[in-house]
Write a protein that holds these residues in place. Structure first.
Motif, mmCIF file in Angstrom:
data_model
loop_
_atom_site.group_PDB
_atom_site.id
_atom_site.type_symbol
_atom_site.label_atom_id
_atom_site.label_comp_id
_atom_site.label_asym_id
_atom_site.label_seq_id
_atom_site.Cartn_x
_atom_site.Cartn_y
_atom_site.Cartn_z
ATOM 1 N N LEU A 278 0.835 -1.201 0.000
ATOM 2 C CA LEU A 278 0.000 0.000 0.000
ATOM 3 C C LEU A 278 0.877 1.261 0.000
ATOM 4 O O LEU A 278 0.563 2.243 -0.668
ATOM 5 C CB LEU A 278 -0.949 0.001 1.205
ATOM 6 N N GLU A 279 1.985 1.212 0.757
ATOM 7 C CA GLU A 279 2.924 2.341 0.732
ATOM 8 C C GLU A 279 3.386 2.585 -0.705
ATOM 9 O O GLU A 279 3.454 3.716 -1.179
ATOM 10 C CB GLU A 279 4.171 2.057 1.586
ATOM 11 N N LYS A 280 3.720 1.503 -1.372
ATOM 12 C CA LYS A 280 4.238 1.623 -2.742
ATOM 13 C C LYS A 280 3.169 2.121 -3.707
ATOM 14 O O LYS A 280 3.453 2.911 -4.597
ATOM 15 C CB LYS A 280 4.805 0.278 -3.222
ATOM 16 N N ILE A 281 1.949 1.665 -3.520
ATOM 17 C CA ILE A 281 0.878 2.137 -4.404
ATOM 18 C C ILE A 281 0.689 3.638 -4.184
ATOM 19 O O ILE A 281 0.555 4.409 -5.127
ATOM 20 C CB ILE A 281 -0.448 1.383 -4.140
ATOM 21 N N GLU A 282 0.726 4.048 -2.925
ATOM 22 C CA GLU A 282 0.526 5.462 -2.630
ATOM 23 C C GLU A 282 1.651 6.314 -3.214
ATOM 24 O O GLU A 282 1.432 7.425 -3.683
ATOM 25 C CB GLU A 282 0.394 5.682 -1.116
ATOM 26 N N ASN A 283 2.865 5.780 -3.196
ATOM 27 C CA ASN A 283 4.005 6.504 -3.770
ATOM 28 C C ASN A 283 4.058 6.413 -5.283
ATOM 29 O O ASN A 283 4.919 7.016 -5.902
ATOM 30 C CB ASN A 283 5.328 5.904 -3.269
ATOM 31 N N GLY A 284 3.205 5.608 -5.855
ATOM 32 C CA GLY A 284 3.272 5.377 -7.298
ATOM 33 C C GLY A 284 4.512 4.601 -7.679
ATOM 34 O O GLY A 284 5.012 4.722 -8.798
ATOM 35 N N SER A 285 5.032 3.802 -6.755
ATOM 36 C CA SER A 285 6.303 3.151 -7.040
ATOM 37 C C SER A 285 6.175 1.662 -7.317
ATOM 38 O O SER A 285 7.146 0.938 -7.187
ATOM 39 C CB SER A 285 7.284 3.390 -5.901
ATOM 40 N N ILE A 286 4.985 1.194 -7.686
ATOM 41 C CA ILE A 286 4.925 -0.152 -8.253
ATOM 42 C C ILE A 286 4.481 0.006 -9.698
ATOM 43 O O ILE A 286 3.784 0.947 -10.038
ATOM 44 C CB ILE A 286 3.987 -1.127 -7.495
ATOM 45 N N PRO A 287 4.910 -0.922 -10.549
ATOM 46 C CA PRO A 287 4.504 -0.823 -11.956
ATOM 47 C C PRO A 287 2.985 -0.820 -12.040
ATOM 48 O O PRO A 287 2.330 -1.398 -11.177
ATOM 49 C CB PRO A 287 5.079 -2.100 -12.583
ATOM 50 N N PRO A 288 2.411 -0.139 -13.034
ATOM 51 C CA PRO A 288 0.948 -0.052 -13.095
ATOM 52 C C PRO A 288 0.297 -1.426 -13.241
ATOM 53 O O PRO A 288 0.633 -2.190 -14.139
ATOM 54 C CB PRO A 288 0.682 0.805 -14.339
ATOM 55 N N VAL A 289 -0.596 -1.750 -12.322
ATOM 56 C CA VAL A 289 -1.370 -2.989 -12.419
ATOM 57 C C VAL A 289 -2.842 -2.614 -12.330
ATOM 58 O O VAL A 289 -3.190 -1.533 -11.868
ATOM 59 C CB VAL A 289 -1.030 -4.014 -11.299
#
Lengths: 437, 140
Positions: A278-289
């Motif tokens: 969730l941290e990564k999603i909020e930071n936009g730091s996971i590839p778009p899924v």
């Protein structure tokens, strides 16, 4: 906002004040004071980590008792898909369904049926233009509460479709009233057989924007032994399952995403992993899924704290059970493209209870003090003070919930200093005496 | 209050997998101050992109976050190779990240543009061979 009713609770007589639960709590909701753990209800997300790790069985997940279903004229069991994975040697889910009837339920409605519908609607929803991605699964109540409390900017990413248990509860009640016109809605008791405590809290607190159709939540371990007893005597079940591989697959992590029949999804289990993603999603730091399936429990629902079997053993059993099942028995017509209103539901409103003070200015002033205290602390997060980290302790001190001398490291230095000073004083005294002779 | 609330973080250049941790810490602080979710998200994205840049290009550096009553200032300082052409670096899709970093999904050339997009102002001071300092501000 009304006070949140929790299902995770503490048996103070068993608690030794050991700090194990405090260390595992993902939201820093636990403090240990006067030799006993305390849970801060405003932070607890009912994930059950403390129940899982308590070595003294002092942490409990509280559900209803079996006798409570007696209050209803027409009792419907809603077995979670994970229930079927609890039984050794079981090769047909029908035995469990028949078993539920034999222990006193009038009807059974599998949550797996609703799960298949939710999967179908989710596939539709993902094709909608302009939705926020990644879409976050709404199935795990712990995740939903975690998002609302800690990642409120992701609230609109939550799938606006009710979790399978709610869809099932509604359908089960409607079916009962349709088939038995003599019954009123109050006569019907919809009883969810749950692998997790968070579902019980979710229902008690009427989370989401609708009233739950579930009346009673029983834990899997509450019905397990009764079921074992009656299942031994079943020769040929008179009922048969109305769900397929997809529905049953929801019991473990990956089941919900595999039902989307597309590749661009991720599945994450375990509350600490969920938090990290969730941290990564909020930071936009996971590839778009497109979609993320987040399950608080290790292994998914089979890892719930109210289950009997080890989650990995249970997961393996699902393979056997699913082997000769049809893919799905609950399809929605391909000609339709809408999602019916009755399955749609917005997540609960976000209420900002993270703020330290009443205003931004007051919060800033408190934060300055917290920083000052934090810098004076050893920073080893040992937990001996009763707070999980030095930072949390500094905050407790500023809010008057802890005493600075609770830090045993700082206290030890104080004592050492005192002894040094005392010794030095004595030596000075010695010299003074020898000089006089 | 004239003195800003200041937090300093060392960004470890040797450990790529831990990059992004300062951003998580800052987010925790901002939540406790009760800032709105969108502001927190903007700060954490800008900070995260900056951190990643420092790790990829400059072998780490330091991050300082100053919280004022009306704004949040993020200063990222490194002693890396510096940016030769800032205008070029600001173009979406331009990247000098090495292949091994790209294979992890980074180096898409969106770092600096995102930092600009999510903040209200951004200044880059950079000297080739000396280092780079980026100052970003998010208004409250």
């Amino acid at each position: 906002m009304q006070e949140y009713i929790h299902s995770v609770s503490l048996d103070a007589s068993r608690c030794t004040g050991c700090t194990t639960c405090m260390k595992f709590c993902p939201t820093e909701a636990i403090r240990v004071h006067d030799g006993c753990a305390q849970i801060d209800g405003s932070r607890c997300i009912d994930c059950g980590e403390c129940v899982r790790h308590c070595t003294n069985n002092a942490k409990k997940a509280v559900c209803s008792e079996f006798s409570q279903i007696a209050a209803y004229k027409w009792k419907i069991a809603l077995p979670a898909p994970s229930l079927f994975a609890q039984f050794s040697g079981l090769d047909d889910v029908d035995y469990v369904l028949q078993g539920l009837l034999d222990i006193g339920f009038d009807d059974v409605f599998e949550v797996a049926r609703a799960a298949e519908l939710v999967s179908a609607y989710t596939r539709r929803y993902l094709k909608t233009e302009g939705i926020k991605k990644p879409v976050i699964s709404s199935a795990c109540p712990v995740v939903e509460r975690l998002v609302l409390l800690r990642f409120p900017s992701l609230r609109d990413n939550i799938l606006p479709i009710k979790p399978p248990v709610e869809v099932a509860a509604e359908a089960a009640r409607a079916k009962a009233l349709r088939e038995h016109p003599e019954l009123s809605s109050e006569d019907v008791g919809v009883c969810f057989i749950s692998p997790c405590a968070a579902k019980a809290s979710y229902i008690k607190n009427q989370c989401g924007s609708y009233k739950s159709n579930v009346d009673v939540v029983l834990s899997i371990n509450e019905v397990y032994f009764q079921l074992l007893n009656v299942m031994k005597h079943i020769d040929a079940p008179a009922v048969s399952t109305q769900a397929g591989m997809i529905g049953l697959g929801w019991a473990s992590i990956g089941g919900e995403t595999s039902a989307l029949l597309s590749d661009n999804n991720i599945s994450v289990d375990g509350i600490h992993n969920v938090n990290e993603v969730l941290e990564k999603i909020e930071n936009g730091s996971i590839p778009p899924v497109d979609f993320v399936e987040l399950n608080a429990c290790p292994g998914g629902c089979v890892g719930g704290v109210l289950t009997i079997e080890n989650p990995y053993v249970a997961k393996n059993r699902l393979k056997t059970l699913r082997r000769y099942m049809p893919v799905s028995l609950n399809a929605v017509p391909a000609s339709e493209s809408y999602i019916p209103d009755e399955v749609l539901a917005e997540p609960a409103e976000y209420t900002n209870n993270n703020r330290l003070g009443k205003s931004f200015g007051e919060s800033m002033r408190l934060m300055v003090k917290i920083q000052q205290i934090r810098e004076s602390l050893p920073g080893i997060d040992c937990g001996s003070c009763g707070a999980p980290t030095c930072r949390a302790f500094a905050e407790d001190v500023v809010r008057g919930k802890a005493d600075i001398n609770d830090c045993i490291i700082a206290y030890k230095d104080l004592i050492r200093q005192y002894i040094t000073d005392k010794n030095r004083g004595e030596r000075t005294d010695d010299r003074g005496e020898s000089g006089s002779t | 209050m004239n003195e800003p609330l200041t937090f300093q973080y060392a960004v470890d250049g040797d450990n790529f997998t831990s990059a992004g941790q300062a951003s998580v810490q800052v987010k925790k602080v901002l939540r406790r101050l009760g800032l709105d979710p969108e502001t927190i998200r903007r700060v954490s994205i800008a900070m995260y992109e900056g951190e990643i840049n420092m790790v990829i290009h400059a072998g780490g550096g330091e991050a300082e976050v100053r919280i004022y009553e009306d704004s949040i200032e993020i200063v990222l300082r490194d002693s890396g190779p510096g940016i030769a052409d800032i205008d070029q670096a600001m173009q979406e899709g331009f990247s000098t990240a090495p292949d091994n970093i790209r294979s992890l999904g980074f180096g898409a050339g969106m770092g600096l543009p995102n930092m600009k997009r999510y903040t209200d102002s951004m200044q880059i001071e950079s000297t080739v061979g000396v280092g780079t300092t980026i100052t970003m501000r998010v208004d409250l």
